[in-house]
Motif scaffolding. Structure first.
Motif, mmCIF file in Angstrom:
data_model
loop_
_atom_site.group_PDB
_atom_site.id
_atom_site.type_symbol
_atom_site.label_atom_id
_atom_site.label_comp_id
_atom_site.label_asym_id
_atom_site.label_seq_id
_atom_site.Cartn_x
_atom_site.Cartn_y
_atom_site.Cartn_z
ATOM 1 N N ASN A 123 0.927 -1.245 0.119
ATOM 2 C CA ASN A 123 0.077 0.006 0.026
ATOM 3 C C ASN A 123 0.921 1.255 0.115
ATOM 4 N N LEU A 124 1.123 1.865 -1.314
ATOM 5 C CA LEU A 124 2.013 3.088 -1.317
ATOM 6 C C LEU A 124 1.315 4.184 -0.772
ATOM 7 N N GLU A 125 0.033 4.232 -0.753
ATOM 8 C CA GLU A 125 -0.666 5.482 -0.277
ATOM 9 C C GLU A 125 -0.486 5.641 1.110
ATOM 10 N N GLU A 126 -0.664 4.352 1.676
ATOM 11 C CA GLU A 126 -0.485 4.237 3.218
ATOM 12 C C GLU A 126 1.033 4.994 3.722
ATOM 13 N N VAL A 127 2.020 4.642 2.851
ATOM 14 C CA VAL A 127 3.254 4.842 3.184
ATOM 15 C C VAL A 127 3.299 6.597 3.454
ATOM 16 N N LEU A 128 2.850 7.103 2.134
ATOM 17 C CA LEU A 128 2.731 8.574 1.911
ATOM 18 C C LEU A 128 2.021 9.198 2.859
ATOM 19 N N LYS A 129 1.064 8.547 3.535
ATOM 20 C CA LYS A 129 0.156 9.339 4.634
ATOM 21 C C LYS A 129 0.875 9.082 6.142
ATOM 22 N N LYS A 130 1.289 7.876 6.087
ATOM 23 C CA LYS A 130 1.872 7.922 7.803
ATOM 24 C C LYS A 130 3.019 8.545 8.049
ATOM 25 N N GLU A 131 3.323 8.620 9.451
ATOM 26 C CA GLU A 131 4.709 9.408 9.779
ATOM 27 C C GLU A 131 5.701 8.761 9.672
ATOM 28 N N LYS A 132 6.828 9.666 9.698
ATOM 29 C CA LYS A 132 8.281 8.917 9.868
ATOM 30 C C LYS A 132 8.499 8.219 11.047
ATOM 31 N N GLY A 133 9.002 6.839 10.604
ATOM 32 C CA GLY A 133 9.373 5.864 11.595
ATOM 33 C C GLY A 133 8.059 5.086 11.682
ATOM 34 N N SER A 134 6.937 5.179 11.046
ATOM 35 C CA SER A 134 6.114 3.973 10.958
ATOM 36 C C SER A 134 6.454 2.840 10.258
ATOM 37 N N PHE A 135 5.664 1.902 10.267
ATOM 38 C CA PHE A 135 5.860 0.807 9.293
ATOM 39 C C PHE A 135 4.745 0.039 8.832
ATOM 40 N N LEU A 136 4.828 -1.096 7.743
ATOM 41 C CA LEU A 136 3.711 -1.589 7.228
ATOM 42 C C LEU A 136 3.941 -3.171 7.441
ATOM 43 N N GLU A 137 2.902 -3.989 7.723
ATOM 44 C CA GLU A 137 2.974 -5.291 7.890
ATOM 45 C C GLU A 137 2.438 -5.903 6.513
ATOM 46 N N ILE A 138 3.508 -6.631 5.980
ATOM 47 C CA ILE A 138 3.365 -7.371 4.640
ATOM 48 C C ILE A 138 3.384 -8.757 4.860
ATOM 49 N N ASN A 139 2.459 -9.401 4.076
ATOM 50 C CA ASN A 139 2.576 -11.151 4.249
ATOM 51 C C ASN A 139 2.912 -11.228 2.572
ATOM 52 N N PHE A 140 4.063 -11.958 2.374
ATOM 53 C CA PHE A 140 4.440 -12.119 1.027
ATOM 54 C C PHE A 140 5.200 -13.646 0.891
ATOM 55 N N LYS A 141 4.637 -14.412 0.120
ATOM 56 C CA LYS A 141 5.269 -15.675 -0.160
ATOM 57 C C LYS A 141 5.320 -16.323 1.029
ATOM 58 N N LYS A 142 4.291 -16.475 2.023
ATOM 59 C CA LYS A 142 4.430 -17.257 3.334
ATOM 60 C C LYS A 142 5.385 -16.560 4.286
ATOM 61 N N LYS A 143 5.570 -15.499 4.206
ATOM 62 C CA LYS A 143 6.448 -14.821 5.193
ATOM 63 C C LYS A 143 5.790 -13.439 5.555
ATOM 64 N N GLU A 144 6.143 -13.016 6.748
ATOM 65 C CA GLU A 144 5.427 -11.887 7.301
ATOM 66 C C GLU A 144 6.892 -10.877 7.337
#
Length: 665
Positions: A123-144
């Motif tokens: 979610n690129l839009e969420e990255v642009l909205k969130k404050e510095k130092g925040s993070f995303l949680e992504i599930n990709f190819k059976k890994k977190e």
């Protein structure tokens, strides 16, 4: 980087100042020597300047070389980071990556590709909205992954300054697995009560009774064994079931089919057996989960039983509840409630009675009944009424004509707040939701609150009433109040108006004694009839004027049928009696052959009111509960802050979801 042992040269200026002062002093006493000293001082100044200049040049070269080595070390650290790193443009185009990130995507050519195409769900839009130092949680190819990001501005001094996004990918798979395993292994506390144990036991022959009770035990034990749990019976009709949290999802997917299994027991019992289940999960410890389960079972019982309620901290999920609440033949509870209410009234300085906003006939009639109870005990009572709406205008006019002394005891919410005393008592009838009461502020000002209601219990509930009489099997609150009055005194004496008001409330909520009626409903009606209630007079309270009749006809004319058996209609015109027209139109639609449920939408004070009615096979309460409303299996309502078109779409989606849930069972 080597330590060159280089330090910045010390400042010698203060020594030259001292020598200069000495030369000046010497000039006073020995001019010749001072001349020689002056030449020497000039040489020292020149030499110091020259030395300092050379040292400054060497210092600058040292700093520059040190910076180059630092930049080189930084680049080396970035290129060889032990975790994946990505640099991308502000639009998501990948402009640089390290080898670790390449191992994640398992592709060769990813330069200038968009991150959304490489990592689905990013979610690129969420990255642009969130404050510095925040993070995303992504599930990709059976890994977190926990993806930290930083937006950096490069070439700040140049005209073509731009921003880039740096992504730092931290593999969080092990922690997520540990967290999930911890959640899965937490204990779930489940309480199961047989709703109609006494009725089933008394109506089953002595020969079959042990078999029926043993079958209940067997089914509950088998159900617990299926989820690797255990069951303990701690009372004749109460069970404690413990299992792990990971099996709760399985049970919820099956929508607590144990409710159907118990109901289908037919081993000589003359009435179906129903079960109520309260589940507590996600508590900090087993005690907290048990408290959640207790709260959940109270809600399940308050909603009429034959259902399961799952409490997950502050969240409640409901399953079942699609059958009519079983009527309780035993009137012991009514007698106990009547005695307790009598004591509370006697101990109070004054008593306030209020129903819900936009009072209807049941709310008004029940309030009149409680006012009579206060009068019997010789206390001062006040009935709180916001105003007179079309639903109660006829009974209100009848009161003014036949018993005008009640007018002196009817007050507004603001007047009630002024009359509250330290030892006041508040009786709430026909409603248990704080925000829907006639005077919500009164609940915070009066400590002692009595609640008498017949609606199925919802999520919102009046906090800590000192006396609770919530029976969802009852036809109306007027039925419950009539029973309380019957046990309040040895000889019940009501005026014709009071008896008519109570009977009118029962008549409205039972739709002329056709829905939600039981033996106790007719017994309450017979009490009122003996007290002087006139059915003809009550019938006249429901007569409509010609304009109202025409509006109902227009609503019914424009009705649409969905899912083959559900009618939806809209009242587009706005008037004071919109609520009444919507409710009556919904009732009329049920007289159409093939219609199992009906919903009518009406505009009221800038909001959309939905009245739902059914014949019993479809629970309008569960449907409208999805939209924030509530009520009964056959009668419910909700108010939405939406346009009438959006409200209709939300209603259709809720109906569709309800029907699909039924198909999954």
């Amino acid at each position: 980087m080597q330590d060159r042992g280089f330090s910045k040269p010390p400042n010698k200026t203060r020594y030259l100042w001292i020598i200069g002062i000495l030369v000046i002093i010497l000039a006073i006493y020995e001019p010749v020597l001072s001349f020689i000293g002056g030449i020497l001082l000039a040489y020292l100044i020149y030499d110091n300047w020259k030395y300092s200049h050379i040292q400054e040049e060497e210092w600058s070269k040292f700093i520059e070389s040190y910076t180059e080595e630092f930049d080189s070390a930084t680049k080396h650290a970035v290129f060889n980071m032990p975790f994946p790193l990505t640099i991308m443009e502000i639009d998501g185009t990948v402009s640089w990556y390290n080898t670790k990130f390449l191992n994640i995507v398992e592709k060769k050519d990813i330069l200038n590709k968009n991150i959304k195409n490489l990592i689905p769900g990013f979610n690129l839009e969420e990255v642009l909205k969130k404050e510095k130092g925040s993070f995303l949680e992504i599930n990709f190819k059976k890994k977190e992954y926990k993806v930290f990001f930083n937006i950096v501005e490069v070439n700040k001094t140049a005209r073509d300054a731009k921003k880039i996004i740096m992504l730092y990918w931290i593999d969080n798979t092990s922690f997520s697995y540990l967290k999930e395993r911890y959640s899965d292994e937490k204990l779930v506390v489940c309480l199961a009560y047989i709703d109609n144990y006494d009725e089933v036991k008394s109506s089953t022959d002595d020969v079959n009774r042990p078999i029926v009770l043993a079958e209940i035990d067997k089914k509950l034990n088998s159900y617990a064994n299926e989820v690797c749990g255990f069951t303990r019976k701690y009372e004749n009709d109460k069970y404690l079931i413990i299992f792990e949290n990971k099996y709760l999802r399985q049970i919820e997917t099956r929508r607590f089919d144990i409710l159907d299994d118990i109901r289908e027991i037919n081993l000589g019992n003359k009435i179906p057996i129903t079960l109520s289940i309260g589940v507590g999960t996600n508590g900090k410890n087993p005690i907290e989960s048990y408290n959640y389960a207790k709260a959940a079972i109270d809600i399940a019982l308050g909603r009429g039983g034959d259902q399961a309620v799952v409490k997950k901290i502050d969240k409640l999920d409901f399953y079942g509840g699609k059958t009519k609440a079983v009527e309780k033949r035993n009137k012991v509870r009514a007698r106990v409630i009547s005695y307790a209410l009598r004591q509370l009234i006697d101990q109070s300085e004054n008593v306030f009675v209020m129903g819900h906003k936009q009072a209807d006939m049941d709310s008004f009639g029940a309030s009149i009944g409680v006012m009579k109870a206060i009068e019997i005990r010789g206390k001062k009572g006040y009935m709180i009424l916001e105003g007179v709406n079309p639903s109660i205008i006829n009974i209100y006019d009848k009161m003014k004509k036949e018993q005008p002394e009640y007018l002196d005891r009817i007050i507004t919410p603001d007047e009630a707040l002024e009359k509250v005393e330290k030892n006041s008592l508040l009786v709430v009838v026909d409603n248990h939701r704080p925000n829907y009461t006639a005077a919500p502020k009164l609940l915070d000002k009066i400590e002692k609150v009595v609640l008498i209601d017949h609606h199925r219990r919802g999520v919102d509930f009046i906090k800590d009433p000192v006396l609770l009489y919530l029976e969802s099997y009852a036809s109306s609150t007027c039925e419950l109040v009539t029973e309380i009055l019957f046990y309040m005194t040895d000889k019940l004496e009501l005026t014709n108006f009071e008896a008519d008001a109570l009977l009118a409330g029962i008549t409205v909520d039972t739709k002329n004694f056709t829905f939600q009626t039981g033996v106790r409903t007719f017994e309450a009606a017979s009490i009122l009839k003996r007290a002087g209630a006139d059915t003809t007079s009550v019938r006249q309270l429901f007569r409509d004027d010609f304009k109202t009749f025409i509006k109902k006809a227009e609503v019914i004319k424009d009705t649409s049928i969905i899912f083959n058996n559900i009618a939806i209609a809209k009242l587009n015109s706005v008037s004071e009696d919109s609520t009444l027209i919507a409710a009556q139109s919904a009732n009329e639609l049920l007289t159409i052959s093939g219609i199992e449920a009906s919903f009518v939408l009406a505009k009221i004070n800038g909001r959309i009111h939905i009245s739902g009615r059914s014949l019993g096979d479809i629970s309008v309460q569960i449907i409208l509960e999805k939209l924030g409303g509530g009520g009964h299996l056959t009668s419910a309502g909700v108010q939405l802050e939406e346009s009438i078109e959006n409200a209709e779409k939300l209603l259709i989606n809720a109906i569709d979801e309800y029907l699909r849930e039924g198909e999954k069972k």
